[in-house]
Enzyme design. Sequence first.
Site: not given
Length: 355
Positions: A52, A191, A39, A312, A118-119
């Site tokens: 975008y 994120k 981005t 567990e 950023t993903d």
Amino acid sequence: MKINIIFCKKLLVIVVLLISSSVIGQAKPKVLILATGGTIAGSAASGVQSGYTSGQVTIDAMVNAVPDALKLAEIKGEQIANVGSQDMSFDIMMKVANRINELANSKDVDGFVITHGTDTMEETGYFLNLVVKTDKPVVLVGSMRPSTAISADGPLNLYNAIAVAADPKAKGHGVLLVMNDWIHSAQSLTKVSTTAVQTFMSPIRGLIGTTSYGVNDFYHYPDQKFGKNSEFDVKGVTAFPRVDIIYADADMKPDLIDASIEKGAKGIVIAGVGNGNMNKASLDACARASKKGIIVVRSTRVATGLVGRNVECNDDELGLIASYNLNPQKSRILLTVALLKPRKLDELQKIFLEY
């Protein structure tokens, strides 16, 4: 008295000249920017639209947008890729890692900045943290708004990232991420928002520091293994083992686990419920996978908290690995790198504890 005044004036001139020559002769740090897209390199037809296209702007154009950064460091840029981070691959990660390792001991580079979407930034950052062999600052940076947006966050993020990469105090911290005035460790960041500019948090271990218009404050060091202390070496690696992530939910079906094995997965990460849990049918499928030599890691879909061993689920009996503080996507990165050579279950569990 007159002689003393003349002497003082001459002395003052000498001091000023000495200070000036020292400042003039002081070389600026050298920062190399490795651009991959995202981005921060995106553009849109309008400054107020949410849609975008990533990876449209070159690294030279991004640097030109923040000319004041040239006061911080000597800057060079290399375009490694120009993709949205949804298309990030091990091939691109390896190109970045290899380039950093090539220049790890070079006097021509004092720090690295990697522009990235950023993903999947936390995956690339964590991968680099495992495999780059340098104490020099390595800083990832991105943005949540494209370069054409009103109040685009990319330029200031890039300026701050360059300031951190040029800062000697950033050495030895491992791979960092700088966005929205915060300095994160690649070990701890994740994120947490699809669109907010404060999209990254370090919920378990906290921030490494802060940065504000190029002024940095470091107050924390990562405590896990990374960089030169990491045992992982990917030099010459051309292919990675397949590791899949399977999301757990109520009444989940075990056939996805079986399908992953049929497709050739060497490892499986379960994004489990709660403390890395899943229903009995899926636990049984994981145990069958383990008996076939497939490494199964229990992580969690929950945002914070640790996945403990034998809490567990009886990991010893089932032949499973607990992820401890690593979320599913980072667990996948660590397991992928760890499986580049044969390892026993207890060795793998130790790796998840130490990294």
